[in-house]
Design an enzyme around this catalytic site. Structure first.
Site, PDB file in Angstrom:
ATOM      1  N   ASP A   1      15.668 -46.056  -6.695  1.00 22.22           N
ATOM      2  CA  ASP A   1      14.703 -44.956  -6.607  1.00 22.22           C
ATOM      3  C   ASP A   1      15.316 -43.832  -5.771  1.00 22.22           C
ATOM      4  O   ASP A   1      15.946 -44.085  -4.744  1.00 22.22           O
ATOM      5  CB  ASP A   1      13.385 -45.443  -5.983  1.00 22.22           C
ATOM      6  CG  ASP A   1      12.250 -44.468  -6.209  1.00 22.22           C
ATOM      7  OD1 ASP A   1      11.304 -44.810  -6.941  1.00 22.22           O
ATOM      8  OD2 ASP A   1      12.303 -43.335  -5.663  1.00 22.22           O
ATOM      9  N   ILE A   2      15.126 -42.602  -6.210  1.00 22.31           N
ATOM     10  CA  ILE A   2      15.714 -41.443  -5.519  1.00 22.31           C
ATOM     11  C   ILE A   2      15.075 -41.223  -4.146  1.00 22.31           C
ATOM     12  O   ILE A   2      15.685 -40.621  -3.265  1.00 22.31           O
ATOM     13  CB  ILE A   2      15.592 -40.180  -6.414  1.00 22.31           C
ATOM     14  CG1 ILE A   2      16.646 -39.158  -6.071  1.00 22.31           C
ATOM     15  CG2 ILE A   2      14.202 -39.589  -6.373  1.00 22.31           C
ATOM     16  CD1 ILE A   2      16.785 -38.050  -7.111  1.00 22.31           C
TER      17      ILE A   2
ATOM     18  N   HIS B   1       7.766 -47.855 -16.016  1.00 26.26           N
ATOM     19  CA  HIS B   1       8.762 -48.416 -15.096  1.00 26.26           C
ATOM     20  C   HIS B   1       8.057 -49.294 -14.087  1.00 26.26           C
ATOM     21  O   HIS B   1       6.889 -49.082 -13.762  1.00 26.26           O
ATOM     22  CB  HIS B   1       9.543 -47.306 -14.392  1.00 26.26           C
ATOM     23  CG  HIS B   1       8.667 -46.321 -13.683  1.00 26.26           C
ATOM     24  ND1 HIS B   1       8.002 -45.313 -14.341  1.00 26.26           N
ATOM     25  CD2 HIS B   1       8.311 -46.218 -12.392  1.00 26.26           C
ATOM     26  CE1 HIS B   1       7.282 -44.623 -13.479  1.00 26.26           C
ATOM     27  NE2 HIS B   1       7.447 -45.157 -12.276  1.00 26.26           N
TER      28      HIS B   1
ATOM     29  N   GLN C   1       1.131 -42.463 -10.808  1.00 25.40           N
ATOM     30  CA  GLN C   1       2.247 -42.366 -11.763  1.00 25.40           C
ATOM     31  C   GLN C   1       2.701 -40.907 -11.858  1.00 25.40           C
ATOM     32  O   GLN C   1       1.890 -40.007 -12.098  1.00 25.40           O
ATOM     33  CB  GLN C   1       1.839 -42.881 -13.155  1.00 25.40           C
ATOM     34  CG  GLN C   1       3.034 -42.920 -14.117  1.00 25.40           C
ATOM     35  CD  GLN C   1       2.702 -43.548 -15.474  1.00 25.40           C
ATOM     36  OE1 GLN C   1       1.555 -43.871 -15.777  1.00 25.40           O
ATOM     37  NE2 GLN C   1       3.738 -43.704 -16.295  1.00 25.40           N
TER      38      GLN C   1
HETATM   39  P1  5GP Z   1       5.766 -43.418 -10.210  1.00 24.85           P
HETATM   40  O1  5GP Z   1       5.190 -42.509  -9.156  1.00 24.85           O
HETATM   41  O2  5GP Z   1       5.738 -42.755 -11.580  1.00 24.85           O
HETATM   42  O3  5GP Z   1       5.202 -44.797 -10.211  1.00 24.85           O
HETATM   43  O4  5GP Z   1       7.281 -43.615  -9.819  1.00 24.85           O
HETATM   44  C1  5GP Z   1       8.269 -42.684 -10.110  1.00 24.85           C
HETATM   45  C2  5GP Z   1       9.401 -42.947  -9.168  1.00 24.85           C
HETATM   46  O5  5GP Z   1      10.557 -42.334  -9.694  1.00 24.85           O
HETATM   47  C3  5GP Z   1       9.187 -42.378  -7.762  1.00 24.85           C
HETATM   48  O6  5GP Z   1       9.269 -43.421  -6.799  1.00 24.85           O
HETATM   49  C4  5GP Z   1      10.310 -41.355  -7.608  1.00 24.85           C
HETATM   50  O7  5GP Z   1      10.883 -41.353  -6.308  1.00 24.85           O
HETATM   51  C5  5GP Z   1      11.309 -41.801  -8.650  1.00 24.85           C
HETATM   52  N1  5GP Z   1      12.082 -40.724  -9.254  1.00 24.85           N
HETATM   53  C6  5GP Z   1      11.615 -39.534  -9.718  1.00 24.85           C
HETATM   54  N2  5GP Z   1      12.612 -38.807 -10.240  1.00 24.85           N
HETATM   55  C7  5GP Z   1      13.735 -39.562 -10.110  1.00 24.85           C
HETATM   56  C8  5GP Z   1      15.105 -39.328 -10.471  1.00 24.85           C
HETATM   57  O8  5GP Z   1      15.485 -38.291 -11.019  1.00 24.85           O
HETATM   58  N3  5GP Z   1      15.984 -40.319 -10.181  1.00 24.85           N
HETATM   59  C9  5GP Z   1      15.594 -41.491  -9.578  1.00 24.85           C
HETATM   60  N4  5GP Z   1      16.539 -42.397  -9.334  1.00 24.85           N
HETATM   61  N5  5GP Z   1      14.303 -41.736  -9.229  1.00 24.85           N
HETATM   62  C10 5GP Z   1      13.394 -40.781  -9.493  1.00 24.85           C
END
Ligand code: 5GP
Ligand code: ZN
Length: 114
Positions: A33-34, A102, A96
């Site tokens: 995760d970034i 994911h 999300q």
């Molecule tokens: P969500 O909030 O959709 O459950 O999780 C999305 C996750 O993706 C977040 O934890 C965010 O830090 C990560 N993320 C968003 N953009 C990128 C990216 O470009 N690269 C990586 N490695 N992680 C990302």
């Protein structure tokens, strides 16, 4: 909600955007995760573009299975207690932010603090 053409995770899968790749097989890609929220914070991403749990179809079964088997594989690589947490956010109101399904793989953190 972004469509497949400008999906960040599809672009990472296609090597069009960079990411720290942890594990890859024909069905899933695992990246760091970034913005990690724990010492180990990976994202297990099915290569098939599925926007969210709510949009899963009957023929997505193999992709879902591959996500859980990847988690099992990552768990085996952990030292110590092999404890980990899996989180899937479904929908903006649940947090999300990337609309390509994911599963967050989170470890090496005291889970009660999470
Ligand atoms: P969500 O909030 O959709 O459950 O999780 C999305 C996750 O993706 C977040 O934890 C965010 O830090 C990560 N993320 C968003 N953009 C990128 C990216 O470009 N690269 C990586 N490695 N992680 C990302
Ligand atoms: Zn995608």
């Amino acid at each position: 909600m972004k469509d497949i053409q400008d999906c960040i995770f599809c672009k990472i899968i296609a090597h069009e955007l960079p990411a720290k790749r942890i594990l890859e097989n024909p069905s899933v890609l695992v990246i760091e995760d970034i913005a990690p929220k724990a010492p180990i914070h990976y994202l297990i991403i099915p290569k098939k573009h599925i926007s969210m749990v709510a949009h899963l179809q009957p023929d997505d079964g193999a992709a879902v299975q591959a996500v859980f088997y990847a988690a099992q594989e990552l768990g085996k690589q952990l030292s110590g207690s092999q404890a980990y947490r899996l989180i899937i956010n479904n929908g903006k109101d649940a947090g999300q932010s990337v609309f390509h399904l994911h599963c967050h793989f989170i470890a090496n953190k005291i889970m009660s603090d999470f």
